[in-house]
Design an enzyme around this catalytic site. Sequence first.
Site, PDB file in Angstrom:
ATOM      1  CB  CYS A 113      22.564   3.254  26.885  1.00  0.00           C
ATOM      2  SG  CYS A 113      21.690   1.839  26.765  1.00  0.00           S
ATOM      3  CG  HIS A 254      22.763   4.562  30.739  1.00  0.00           C
ATOM      4  ND1 HIS A 254      21.637   4.583  30.481  1.00  0.00           N
ATOM      5  CD2 HIS A 254      23.194   3.221  30.503  1.00  0.00           C
ATOM      6  CE1 HIS A 254      21.059   3.539  29.958  1.00  0.00           C
ATOM      7  NE2 HIS A 254      22.007   2.594  29.931  1.00  0.00           N
ATOM      8  CG  ASN A 284      19.073   0.439  30.623  1.00  0.00           C
ATOM      9  OD1 ASN A 284      18.592   1.582  29.933  1.00  0.00           O
ATOM     10  ND2 ASN A 284      20.226  -0.281  30.551  1.00  0.00           N
TER      11      ASN A 284
HETATM   12  O1  UT7 Z   1      22.205   0.060  28.935  1.00  0.00           O
HETATM   13  C1  UT7 Z   1      23.676  -0.162  28.175  1.00  0.00           C
HETATM   14  C2  UT7 Z   1      24.364  -0.570  29.215  1.00  0.00           C
HETATM   15  N1  UT7 Z   1      24.289  -1.950  29.749  1.00  0.00           N
HETATM   16  C3  UT7 Z   1      24.667  -2.167  30.872  1.00  0.00           C
HETATM   17  O2  UT7 Z   1      25.602  -1.359  31.603  1.00  0.00           O
HETATM   18  C4  UT7 Z   1      24.409  -3.458  31.387  1.00  0.00           C
HETATM   19  C5  UT7 Z   1      25.607  -4.092  32.006  1.00  0.00           C
HETATM   20  N2  UT7 Z   1      25.326  -5.513  32.568  1.00  0.00           N
HETATM   21  C6  UT7 Z   1      24.527  -5.612  33.823  1.00  0.00           C
HETATM   22  O3  UT7 Z   1      24.024  -4.837  34.327  1.00  0.00           O
HETATM   23  C7  UT7 Z   1      24.724  -7.142  34.558  1.00  0.00           C
HETATM   24  O4  UT7 Z   1      25.628  -7.787  33.406  1.00  0.00           O
HETATM   25  C8  UT7 Z   1      23.231  -7.859  34.176  1.00  0.00           C
HETATM   26  C9  UT7 Z   1      21.993  -7.368  35.260  1.00  0.00           C
HETATM   27  C10 UT7 Z   1      22.634  -7.755  32.557  1.00  0.00           C
HETATM   28  C11 UT7 Z   1      23.307  -9.349  34.417  1.00  0.00           C
HETATM   29  O5  UT7 Z   1      23.813  -9.284  35.974  1.00  0.00           O
HETATM   30  P1  UT7 Z   1      25.198 -10.276  36.186  1.00  0.00           P
HETATM   31  O6  UT7 Z   1      25.213 -10.045  37.602  1.00  0.00           O
HETATM   32  O7  UT7 Z   1      26.342  -9.953  35.544  1.00  0.00           O
HETATM   33  O8  UT7 Z   1      24.672 -11.865  35.634  1.00  0.00           O
HETATM   34  P2  UT7 Z   1      25.306 -12.826  34.684  1.00  0.00           P
HETATM   35  O9  UT7 Z   1      24.915 -12.413  33.443  1.00  0.00           O
HETATM   36  O10 UT7 Z   1      26.606 -13.072  34.973  1.00  0.00           O
HETATM   37  O11 UT7 Z   1      24.370 -14.154  35.280  1.00  0.00           O
HETATM   38  C12 UT7 Z   1      24.666 -14.771  36.514  1.00  0.00           C
HETATM   39  C13 UT7 Z   1      23.685 -15.826  36.789  1.00  0.00           C
HETATM   40  C14 UT7 Z   1      23.525 -16.822  35.406  1.00  0.00           C
HETATM   41  O12 UT7 Z   1      23.242 -17.831  36.010  1.00  0.00           O
HETATM   42  P3  UT7 Z   1      24.401 -19.243  36.267  1.00  0.00           P
HETATM   43  O13 UT7 Z   1      25.021 -19.302  34.784  1.00  0.00           O
HETATM   44  O14 UT7 Z   1      25.408 -18.381  36.904  1.00  0.00           O
HETATM   45  O15 UT7 Z   1      23.737 -20.223  37.047  1.00  0.00           O
HETATM   46  C15 UT7 Z   1      22.599 -16.120  34.724  1.00  0.00           C
HETATM   47  O16 UT7 Z   1      21.637 -17.117  33.975  1.00  0.00           O
HETATM   48  O17 UT7 Z   1      22.463 -15.177  36.817  1.00  0.00           O
HETATM   49  C16 UT7 Z   1      21.409 -15.936  35.882  1.00  0.00           C
HETATM   50  N3  UT7 Z   1      20.502 -14.631  35.667  1.00  0.00           N
HETATM   51  C17 UT7 Z   1      19.142 -14.651  35.905  1.00  0.00           C
HETATM   52  N4  UT7 Z   1      18.882 -15.235  37.004  1.00  0.00           N
HETATM   53  C18 UT7 Z   1      17.445 -14.867  37.412  1.00  0.00           C
HETATM   54  C19 UT7 Z   1      20.574 -13.875  34.394  1.00  0.00           C
HETATM   55  N5  UT7 Z   1      19.500 -12.949  34.379  1.00  0.00           N
HETATM   56  C20 UT7 Z   1      18.868 -13.301  35.418  1.00  0.00           C
HETATM   57  C21 UT7 Z   1      17.468 -13.224  35.902  1.00  0.00           C
HETATM   58  N6  UT7 Z   1      16.949 -13.871  36.801  1.00  0.00           N
HETATM   59  N7  UT7 Z   1      16.808 -12.162  35.176  1.00  0.00           N
END
Ligand code: UT7
Length: 346
Positions: A113, A254, A284
């Site tokens: 990215c 980005h 993204n």
């Molecule tokens: O492009 C290169 C650089 N990339 C980035 O900068 C991406 C950086 N990361 C992010 O943008 C975020 O970490 C994400 C959008 C990928 C994820 O969001 P988050 O708020 O960090 O969620 P998480 O991974 O901590 O997950 C929180 C909860 C989990 O459930 P539990 O364990 O709390 O029950 C996940 O399983 O959300 C759940 N979850 C979802 N739920 C519904 C993860 N993805 C989804 C989904 N729909 N698509």
Amino acid sequence: MTDRVAVLAGYGADAPDRVVTNLELESTLDTTDAWITSRTGIRERRWADPGTSTGDMAVRAGRMAMRRAGVTRVDRVVLATSTPDHSCPATAPWVAHQLGLGTVPAYDVAAVCSGFLYALAGAREAVLAGTSDTVLVIGADRFTSIVDPGDRGTAVIFGDGAGAVVIRAGASGEVGTLGDVVLGSDGSQSDHIMVRAGGARQPLTSSTPQRDRHFAMRGPEVFTAAVSRMTDAAATALDRSGWATGDCDWLVAHQANWRILAAVGRAIGIHEDRVVCDLDRFGNTSAASIPMALAHHAAGFRTGDRLVLAAFGGGTTWGATTLTWPGRTSRSATTGRTEVLSELTR
Ligand code: UT7
């Protein structure tokens, strides 16, 4: 003698026609529109059809940028991508050929990215060194070719697309000037964003597990690093351009996640209204996201506006630079001053 600088001369973008909404993803994944929108800001993304490659989108974006720059030739083509059309050879020579650019040097840059800023840094250095007068820099990715459509952690985030700019040699003080490009990497985090198999370390075999064939990301760790690395890089780029915090009109970062963009904006003193965002419509798009955001928001910039660009991605890698938004200018024969004839966007 005026100092030689690198100036933005044109921009372009291309995205597949197919719009995939959050609602559509609700029918195939354990996810909701409410989760995706509130956690990322993404409402829809574009997915390429099976016949469309990264190179195809790169050609279209590149042609648009060259047309807008008013050039039919460039001295060099640099394509930032981590989803090349083939693992060997690079895609850039094919793109240059499709654009009718003959035998110009053409090569790919892989910094996921951050790739566009890595490519831009090399292009700017070639211009400053005098080895190129005009460079076509393209960021293009077809992430749907590596994302697992069944992985809700990544499938909801990424989209396909391409963006391009033409950089030309200019004279010090011109609007459109690119500042120093600040770059960095931290290979101790290389497994935070990775397609594990398919390279020299783990070649694909019939027994390669499905999860190793696809893109994987440690979201929360990447989130934290993205905010801090982009903030630091942007602050350094502002400093090197002699711009104080608050001197900057726009953040073009980005397009990873709206919460990341807003946090970086807050940290460097740029109000949310001035943080360019098209991830709500395109998701993204990895290396394509900054030049796509520039192209999509071009009508909102005024000649001379001060932009800071920042990216973070796999490797991990990051980068930032500054840019004044260009216009069509001419140097007055009587006063010697550069005058804006019209906005580049019109
Ligand atoms: O492009 C290169 C650089 N990339 C980035 O900068 C991406 C950086 N990361 C992010 O943008 C975020 O970490 C994400 C959008 C990928 C994820 O969001 P988050 O708020 O960090 O969620 P998480 O991974 O901590 O997950 C929180 C909860 C989990 O459930 P539990 O364990 O709390 O029950 C996940 O399983 O959300 C759940 N979850 C979802 N739920 C519904 C993860 N993805 C989804 C989904 N729909 N698509």
